[in-house]
Design a protein around this motif. Sequence first.
Motif, PDB file in Angstrom:
ATOM      1  N   MET A 265       3.880  16.599 -25.684  1.00  0.00           N
ATOM      2  CA  MET A 265       3.043  16.859 -27.227  1.00  0.00           C
ATOM      3  C   MET A 265       3.434  17.029 -28.241  1.00  0.00           C
ATOM      4  SD  MET A 265      -0.180  19.485 -25.968  1.00  0.00           S
ATOM      5  CE  MET A 265      -0.981  20.025 -27.061  1.00  0.00           C
TER       6      MET A 265
ATOM      7  N   ARG B 292     -12.677  19.729 -31.046  1.00  0.00           N
ATOM      8  CA  ARG B 292     -13.224  18.004 -30.853  1.00  0.00           C
ATOM      9  C   ARG B 292     -14.615  19.492 -29.806  1.00  0.00           C
ATOM     10  NH1 ARG B 292      -9.702  16.548 -27.140  1.00  0.00           N
ATOM     11  NH2 ARG B 292      -8.780  15.418 -28.222  1.00  0.00           N
TER      12      ARG B 292
ATOM     13  N   HIS C 181      -2.294  18.114 -36.320  1.00  0.00           N
ATOM     14  CA  HIS C 181      -2.233  18.984 -35.647  1.00  0.00           C
ATOM     15  C   HIS C 181      -2.317  20.321 -35.288  1.00  0.00           C
ATOM     16  CE1 HIS C 181      -4.370  19.300 -31.948  1.00  0.00           C
ATOM     17  NE2 HIS C 181      -4.096  20.094 -30.817  1.00  0.00           N
TER      18      HIS C 181
ATOM     19  N   PHE D  19      -3.319  25.196 -27.303  1.00  0.00           N
ATOM     20  CA  PHE D  19      -2.889  24.567 -25.779  1.00  0.00           C
ATOM     21  C   PHE D  19      -1.240  23.920 -25.717  1.00  0.00           C
ATOM     22  CE2 PHE D  19      -1.748  21.354 -22.708  1.00  0.00           C
ATOM     23  CZ  PHE D  19      -1.040  22.108 -21.660  1.00  0.00           C
TER      24      PHE D  19
ATOM     25  N   TYR E 281     -12.507  24.883 -27.845  1.00  0.00           N
ATOM     26  CA  TYR E 281     -13.132  24.594 -26.729  1.00  0.00           C
ATOM     27  C   TYR E 281     -13.868  26.627 -26.180  1.00  0.00           C
ATOM     28  CZ  TYR E 281     -10.771  20.336 -26.275  1.00  0.00           C
ATOM     29  OH  TYR E 281     -10.158  19.630 -26.715  1.00  0.00           O
TER      30      TYR E 281
ATOM     31  N   SER F 178      -8.002  23.711 -31.769  1.00  0.00           N
ATOM     32  CA  SER F 178      -8.331  22.662 -30.641  1.00  0.00           C
ATOM     33  C   SER F 178      -8.533  23.318 -29.389  1.00  0.00           C
ATOM     34  CB  SER F 178      -6.567  22.123 -30.177  1.00  0.00           C
ATOM     35  OG  SER F 178      -6.485  21.400 -30.035  1.00  0.00           O
ATOM     36  N   MET F 179      -7.762  23.365 -28.173  1.00  0.00           N
ATOM     37  CA  MET F 179      -8.141  24.663 -27.209  1.00  0.00           C
ATOM     38  C   MET F 179      -9.031  25.559 -27.288  1.00  0.00           C
ATOM     39  SD  MET F 179      -6.186  25.106 -23.355  1.00  0.00           S
ATOM     40  CE  MET F 179      -6.025  26.851 -23.830  1.00  0.00           C
TER      41      MET F 179
ATOM     42  N   ARG G  73      -5.648  14.842 -16.414  1.00  0.00           N
ATOM     43  CA  ARG G  73      -5.268  16.117 -17.037  1.00  0.00           C
ATOM     44  C   ARG G  73      -4.963  16.690 -15.643  1.00  0.00           C
ATOM     45  NH1 ARG G  73      -6.196  18.335 -22.603  1.00  0.00           N
ATOM     46  NH2 ARG G  73      -8.156  17.693 -23.003  1.00  0.00           N
TER      47      ARG G  73
HETATM   48  C1  MLT Z   1      -4.835  21.542 -27.921  1.00  0.00           C
HETATM   49  O1  MLT Z   1      -3.981  21.493 -29.152  1.00  0.00           O
HETATM   50  O2  MLT Z   1      -5.233  22.054 -27.340  1.00  0.00           O
HETATM   51  C2  MLT Z   1      -5.003  20.851 -26.962  1.00  0.00           C
HETATM   52  O3  MLT Z   1      -4.440  19.300 -27.022  1.00  0.00           O
HETATM   53  C3  MLT Z   1      -5.992  20.770 -26.563  1.00  0.00           C
HETATM   54  C4  MLT Z   1      -6.171  19.655 -26.304  1.00  0.00           C
HETATM   55  O4  MLT Z   1      -5.713  18.769 -24.821  1.00  0.00           O
HETATM   56  O5  MLT Z   1      -7.808  18.130 -25.572  1.00  0.00           O
END
Ligand code: MLT
Length: 263
Positions: free
Chosen positions: A149, A118, A238, A27, A96, A92-93, A130
Motif C-alpha cells: 500500500m 467509495r 489517500h 485499513f 465502508y 476508506s475502510m 483480497r
Molecule cells: C483503506 O485505506 O482503508 C483501504 O485501502 C481500502 C480498500 O482497500 O478498499
Amino acid sequence: MHVTIDGRSLYVETHGDGEPILFVHGFPLSGEMWAPLVPGLRDRHRLIVPDLAGHGRSDPAPGVTMARFADDLLAALAALGEDRPFTLVGMSMGGYVAFELCRRRPDRVRALVLANTRAQPDAPEVARDRRETAGRVRREGAELVADGMLPKLFGPDAGDDLRERWRAIMAATPAEGAAGALLAMADRPDSFPTLAALTCPVLVVAGEHDAITPPADATRMRDAARSATLETIAGAGHMSAVEEPRAFLDALRRFLAGLPAPR
Ligand code: MLT
C-alpha cells in the motif's frame, strides 16, 4: 481507554466535550490517523476515536465482518455512555464501516463524512485478490500489505518521515487483524442504495492525488446522495487528513457549521 466487547478489548480515545463526532480509520491503520485534527475540534466536540478490531491497540475479532466492526462501535459508544446522535467520519475502510452503521442505526447518524472512500463493492477480481492476500498475510504478516500500500498511500509531496511512520503502523497490525479486514472488505455489499436513502447531510472528501480511492469515486458518491457537498483536498493522496490536516479541518468545520441544530 479499553472497553470490553464479547471478551475482546477495544481501544477507544475520547477528547473534548460537546456534540459527538465518531472517527473511523482505514485499513490497516489506526485511530492515530485522526490525531492531527484533535486540537482543532476538541474545544467544541466530544471526539470518539476507536481502533477497529484487529488494528492498533484493539484485539482481533475472529471472523470479523463490516457488521461486526459497526456493532463494536455501537457497543463502544454505549460503554462510553454516549447515546446522542453523532457526526460520523469514515476514511476508506472506515467509510465502508460507516455505511454499515448507517444501515443499522440511521437514527444515530446526524451527519456523515465520507473521506477517501467509495460506495461500490469490490469487483470480483479485486475480491479474489483480497482473499488470496488474506491467506498470505496470515502466513507472512501485515508487512506484506504495508509494503503493497505504501507507494499508493500518499500524494507526491508527502515527506519520508510520514511514509516511514505509517509504514511502521501498518506493518505492526496483527496478521489476524489485517487478514480478517481483507476478507470483510471482500464481502462488503454495494453501499450506493444506502447512500441514496440517507436523509442526513453528507460531506464527501477526496484527495487530489488519491490513487486508492480516486476523486472519481468521490464524485460518484456526491452525485448519488440526496444532499452532499464534495471537498477536494489539494495536494493530498489517500491520507488527506494526515497529509493536509489544516485543509481537512477547514472542510470539516465548514460542514459542521452548516448542520442544523441537534434536536
Ligand atoms: C483503506 O485505506 O482503508 C483501504 O485501502 C481500502 C480498500 O482497500 O478498499
